[in-house]
Design a protein around this motif. Structure first.
Motif, PDB file in Angstrom:
ATOM      1  N   GLU A 129       0.821  -1.210   0.000  1.00 24.29           N
ATOM      2  CA  GLU A 129       0.000   0.000   0.000  1.00 24.29           C
ATOM      3  C   GLU A 129       0.857   1.263   0.000  1.00 24.29           C
ATOM      4  OE1 GLU A 129      -3.160   0.274  -0.310  1.00 24.29           O
ATOM      5  OE2 GLU A 129      -3.747  -1.837  -0.154  1.00 24.29           O
ATOM      6  N   GLY A 130       2.152   1.119   0.294  1.00 24.65           N
ATOM      7  CA  GLY A 130       3.035   2.279   0.296  1.00 24.65           C
ATOM      8  C   GLY A 130       2.865   3.180   1.504  1.00 24.65           C
ATOM      9  N   LEU A 131       2.236   2.668   2.574  1.00 26.68           N
ATOM     10  CA  LEU A 131       2.058   3.458   3.786  1.00 26.68           C
ATOM     11  C   LEU A 131       3.348   3.438   4.600  1.00 26.68           C
ATOM     12  CD1 LEU A 131      -1.508   2.294   4.894  1.00 26.68           C
ATOM     13  CD2 LEU A 131      -0.886   4.430   3.751  1.00 26.68           C
ATOM     14  N   ALA A 132       3.840   4.622   4.946  1.00 22.42           N
ATOM     15  CA  ALA A 132       5.058   4.715   5.745  1.00 22.42           C
ATOM     16  C   ALA A 132       4.805   5.272   7.134  1.00 22.42           C
ATOM     17  CB  ALA A 132       6.093   5.595   5.035  1.00 22.42           C
ATOM     18  N   CYS A 133       3.693   5.966   7.320  1.00 25.65           N
ATOM     19  CA  CYS A 133       3.388   6.570   8.615  1.00 25.65           C
ATOM     20  C   CYS A 133       1.890   6.835   8.693  1.00 25.65           C
ATOM     21  CB  CYS A 133       4.185   7.861   8.808  1.00 25.65           C
ATOM     22  SG  CYS A 133       3.841   9.125   7.559  1.00 25.65           S
ATOM     23  N   VAL A 134       1.418   7.235   9.852  1.00 21.00           N
ATOM     24  CA  VAL A 134      -0.008   7.492  10.041  1.00 21.00           C
ATOM     25  C   VAL A 134      -0.451   8.730   9.269  1.00 21.00           C
ATOM     26  CG1 VAL A 134      -1.811   7.917  11.769  1.00 21.00           C
ATOM     27  CG2 VAL A 134       0.078   6.366  12.293  1.00 21.00           C
ATOM     28  N   ARG A 135       0.465   9.663   9.055  1.00 15.88           N
ATOM     29  CA  ARG A 135       0.099  10.838   8.260  1.00 15.88           C
ATOM     30  C   ARG A 135      -0.304  10.450   6.836  1.00 15.88           C
ATOM     31  NH1 ARG A 135       5.247  14.472   8.940  1.00 15.88           N
ATOM     32  NH2 ARG A 135       6.172  12.387   9.014  1.00 15.88           N
ATOM     33  N   ASP A 136       0.290   9.394   6.308  1.00 16.15           N
ATOM     34  CA  ASP A 136      -0.124   8.899   4.988  1.00 16.15           C
ATOM     35  C   ASP A 136      -1.573   8.406   5.028  1.00 16.15           C
ATOM     36  OD1 ASP A 136       2.385   9.462   4.074  1.00 16.15           O
ATOM     37  OD2 ASP A 136       3.112   7.392   4.155  1.00 16.15           O
ATOM     38  N   LEU A 137      -1.939   7.756   6.112  1.00 14.36           N
ATOM     39  CA  LEU A 137      -3.312   7.265   6.245  1.00 14.36           C
ATOM     40  C   LEU A 137      -4.300   8.422   6.339  1.00 14.36           C
ATOM     41  CD1 LEU A 137      -5.113   4.727   6.606  1.00 14.36           C
ATOM     42  CD2 LEU A 137      -4.800   4.999   9.077  1.00 14.36           C
ATOM     43  N   VAL A 138      -3.940   9.473   7.052  1.00 12.76           N
ATOM     44  CA  VAL A 138      -4.808  10.643   7.167  1.00 12.76           C
ATOM     45  C   VAL A 138      -4.982  11.301   5.797  1.00 12.76           C
ATOM     46  CG1 VAL A 138      -5.055  12.929   8.203  1.00 12.76           C
ATOM     47  CG2 VAL A 138      -4.245  11.011   9.590  1.00 12.76           C
ATOM     48  N   ALA A 139      -3.910  11.352   4.999  1.00 12.18           N
ATOM     49  CA  ALA A 139      -3.999  11.925   3.657  1.00 12.18           C
ATOM     50  C   ALA A 139      -4.986  11.143   2.791  1.00 12.18           C
ATOM     51  CB  ALA A 139      -2.619  11.948   3.003  1.00 12.18           C
ATOM     52  N   ILE A 140      -4.970   9.816   2.908  1.00 11.90           N
ATOM     53  CA  ILE A 140      -5.926   8.993   2.156  1.00 11.90           C
ATOM     54  C   ILE A 140      -7.350   9.272   2.629  1.00 11.90           C
ATOM     55  CG2 ILE A 140      -6.680   6.616   1.775  1.00 11.90           C
ATOM     56  CD1 ILE A 140      -3.747   5.780   1.845  1.00 11.90           C
ATOM     57  N   ALA A 141      -7.536   9.449   3.931  1.00 12.78           N
ATOM     58  CA  ALA A 141      -8.875   9.729   4.461  1.00 12.78           C
ATOM     59  C   ALA A 141      -9.423  11.036   3.909  1.00 12.78           C
ATOM     60  CB  ALA A 141      -8.824   9.774   5.985  1.00 12.78           C
ATOM     61  N   LEU A 142      -8.550  12.025   3.716  1.00  7.03           N
ATOM     62  CA  LEU A 142      -8.994  13.281   3.129  1.00  7.03           C
ATOM     63  C   LEU A 142      -9.350  13.107   1.654  1.00  7.03           C
ATOM     64  CD1 LEU A 142      -6.418  15.726   4.775  1.00  7.03           C
ATOM     65  CD2 LEU A 142      -8.869  15.619   5.232  1.00  7.03           C
ATOM     66  N   GLU A 143      -8.565  12.320   0.930  1.00 14.89           N
ATOM     67  CA  GLU A 143      -8.847  12.078  -0.489  1.00 14.89           C
ATOM     68  C   GLU A 143     -10.162  11.327  -0.669  1.00 14.89           C
ATOM     69  OE1 GLU A 143      -5.525   9.996  -2.041  1.00 14.89           O
ATOM     70  OE2 GLU A 143      -4.131  11.696  -1.862  1.00 14.89           O
ATOM     71  N   GLU A 144     -10.407  10.363   0.201  1.00 18.02           N
ATOM     72  CA  GLU A 144     -11.628   9.559   0.117  1.00 18.02           C
ATOM     73  C   GLU A 144     -12.838  10.261   0.730  1.00 18.02           C
ATOM     74  OE1 GLU A 144     -12.011   6.694  -1.390  1.00 18.02           O
ATOM     75  OE2 GLU A 144      -9.896   6.408  -1.954  1.00 18.02           O
ATOM     76  N   GLU A 145     -12.580  11.436   1.338  1.00 18.86           N
ATOM     77  CA  GLU A 145     -13.620  12.219   2.007  1.00 18.86           C
ATOM     78  C   GLU A 145     -14.222  11.474   3.196  1.00 18.86           C
ATOM     79  OE1 GLU A 145     -16.472  13.609  -0.830  1.00 18.86           O
ATOM     80  OE2 GLU A 145     -15.050  14.984  -1.770  1.00 18.86           O
TER      81      GLU A 145
END
Length: 577
Positions: free
Chosen positions: A551-567
């Motif tokens: 998935e290319g996740l390196a940190c929790v900030r990456d997960l938050v960025a995806i949450a913003l993209e997915e709304e």
């Protein structure tokens, strides 16, 4: 050794409890009485030796006649020892008694006392020119002797430099003072600590105390100890480890979602009576198979007068999530709110302090109601939003194994890790934590996944000590993928509390809507719940330890960025989190 139920507190801009701000502070030092008396004596002598200079025949004649001394009047620009020619001759009065020196606590000169002023006389210009008034030396406060602080105990120095007082306080004395203002109740315990709640008698803000017995100084050789005593001491904390946790608390307290540190207290001796009673009440209420792992503190011989304690004071953060999973009240609303508040707090910690928790199980997440209600049946409001449906406030606690960078000193460049001081626990010294049986509890597997993520950036990579050493990575460094491993565990445990929608009938689905506010639409709420669970299941797949590298996740900030993209979240949910 798995750490569970270690408690914390919620961040809030409130002062520390009375012991920190009132009972544990000394009054300002006053000058010693001898210094004041010396100053008074010196000032009195100066007043007595002030004289007027002048070469007049009448002065010499007066001294030759040995007339009785007259009381000395206040200094003026006129020599009152020489009577003017027009002054009438007066009879000699009885000799005046010498004034006694005033006490040290009285003012040297009383400006309110009535003084006798001589009647105005014609000025003698020749006489005035010949009179010289000696200047009065200015009075200065005595210079206090410099105070020398007592030397710190070298073994306890890492703690005492962070504590409220520079030396340990007697535990029983501290308890007696505390009990006059608070009721004390034990609420939890972990591998190395016990947690007590302080409830003010006046109904104010509660505090939480984390008690850690400290291992004795190994350089001090005493009498031979029993096997039980040695085993008990082996489970105690070291001053250096508690100092690291305290510094982490201080560092993370300003970040939303982390514990609000209040004070550190260092105590000596066995626990006071109120803590003994609280321990016994808590242990009595536990089931037989889940009694306290700590010995009764009131039993003779368990703790002697030399035992030292570290007490970390924090704000009460509520109830740990692990105990809530046993109540069976979880809904998709609560899972969503708790998970994302944890994720946002950790993401903020990554950005501001390069933070890794490294022990983020459900016992280290606390919740309480932000709406002033209870946690029994949270009311769901605002189903049209993206976060904050239940009004639950979440706090990430217990940084015993955590890692974070301290603020840079003024003028530091910040280039490279060498510029930042790091507070962390070296897990290479705690090998037993990686040896637990994952078949008994999945949490033991998480520690091993975390280790592989730290060394190899792959949670499922087989650990080899030589290969790990070859990577050059250490627990000192910043490896935020470990936070994702723990979020995988948190989400998995939360979702385990309720089945998928496809496995429920319509009646069960409606029951899981929960307690809605008066203005909430039931149909809209059910549709929202279906969407939230779908997003949670999607995140569960993304955070699976086998999928994480892909998935290319390196940190929790990456997960938050995806949450913003997915709304899944809005900017208003993330900004200021």
């Amino acid at each position: 050794m798995v750490r569970k139920h270690v408690y914390g507190k919620r961040r809030a801009a409130v002062p520390s409890f009375a012991m920190s701000d009132v009972f544990s502070r000394s009054s300002p030092l006053k000058p010693p009485p001898s210094a004041v008396n010396d100053a008074v004596d010196a000032a009195t002598k100066e007043l007595e030796h002030l004289a007027l200079s002048g070469d007049h025949k009448n002065d010499e004649e007066n001294q030759t006649q040995k007339s009785p001394p007259k009381p000395r009047p206040a200094l003026t620009t006129k020599n009152t020892n020489v009577p003017p020619p027009s002054a009438p001759v007066r009879k000699k009065s009885a000799p005046a008694r010498k004034a006694k020196t005033k006490a040290a606590d009285e003012p040297l000169l009383d400006s309110t006392a009535p003084t006798h002023k001589p009647e105005p006389q014609p000025a003698d210009e020749t006489l005035l020119e010949s009179i010289t008034v000696l200047p009065r030396r200015p009075r200065t406060a005595p210079t206090p002797k410099p105070l020398t602080a007592p030397p710190l105990d070298p073994y306890l120095a890492p703690l005492l430099t962070l504590a409220a007082l520079p030396s340990p306080t007697a535990f029983d004395t501290w308890t007696t003072t505390l009990a006059t203002h608070f009721s004390i109740a034990k609420i939890a315990e972990g591998s190395y600590s016990e947690v007590y709640r302080l409830t003010p008698h006046n109904g104010g803000e509660c505090s939480v105390l984390k008690l850690l017995a400290l291992r004795p100084d190994p350089t001090i050789k005493g009498k031979r100890k029993s096997p039980a005593r040695l085993a008990r001491e082996a489970a105690m904390s070291t001053p250096a480890a508690v100092a690291t946790e305290t510094r982490l608390l201080q560092r993370l307290a300003p970040i939303p979602g982390f514990s609000d540190f209040r004070a550190l207290h260092v105590l000596r001796g066995p626990p006071g009576g109120a803590f003994v009673e609280a321990w016994r009440s808590w242990n009595k209420a536990r089931p037989a198979a889940d009694k306290s792992g700590f010995a009764d503190p009131g039993r003779k011989g368990v703790y002697d007068e030399a035992q030292v304690w570290a007490v970390i004071e924090m704000q009460d953060a509520g109830v740990d999530v692990e105990s809530l999973t046993e109540r069976g009240w979880w809904s998709v609303w609560a899972v969503w709110d708790v998970f994302w508040q944890v994720a946002l707090a950790v993401a903020k910690g990554e950005g501001e302090a390069r933070f890794e928790h490294r022990d983020l199980h459900l016992g280290n997440i606390c919740v309480k109601s932000a709406r002033g209600g209870t946690l029994e049946r949270p009311v769901v409001k605002g189903v049209g939003g993206r976060l904050g449906f239940t009004g639950l406030e979440v706090t990430v606690i217990d940084y015993t194994l955590s890692r974070a960078e301290m603020p840079l000193p003024p003028g530091a460049s910040g280039d490279g890790e060498e510029s930042a001081e790091v507070a962390y626990f070296d897990l290479e010294t705690e090998e037993a934590i990686f040896e637990g049986d994952g078949d008994v509890e999945y949490q033991y597997d998480i520690y091993r996944y975390m280790r592989s993520a730290m060394y190899f950036s792959d949670p499922l990579a087989r650990f080899d000590a030589k290969k790990a050493e070859g990577t050059g990575r250490k627990w000192l460094g910043f490896h935020p993928q470990t936070n994702l491993v723990w979020l995988h565990f948190v989400l998995r445990q939360l979702l385990a509390n309720f089945p998928a929608w496809s496995q429920e009938d319509e009646e069960a689905k409606m029951a899981k809507v929960g307690v809605l506010g008066e203005k909430e639409d039931v149909v809209m709420a059910r549709q929202k719940m279906v969407a939230l669970e779908a997003a949670l299941r999607q995140m569960e797949a993304m955070l699976d330890v086998s999928s994480m590298p892909r998935e290319g996740l390196a940190c929790v900030r990456d997960l938050v960025a995806i949450a913003l993209e997915e709304e899944w979240l809005g900017e208003e949910d993330v900004v200021g989190c």
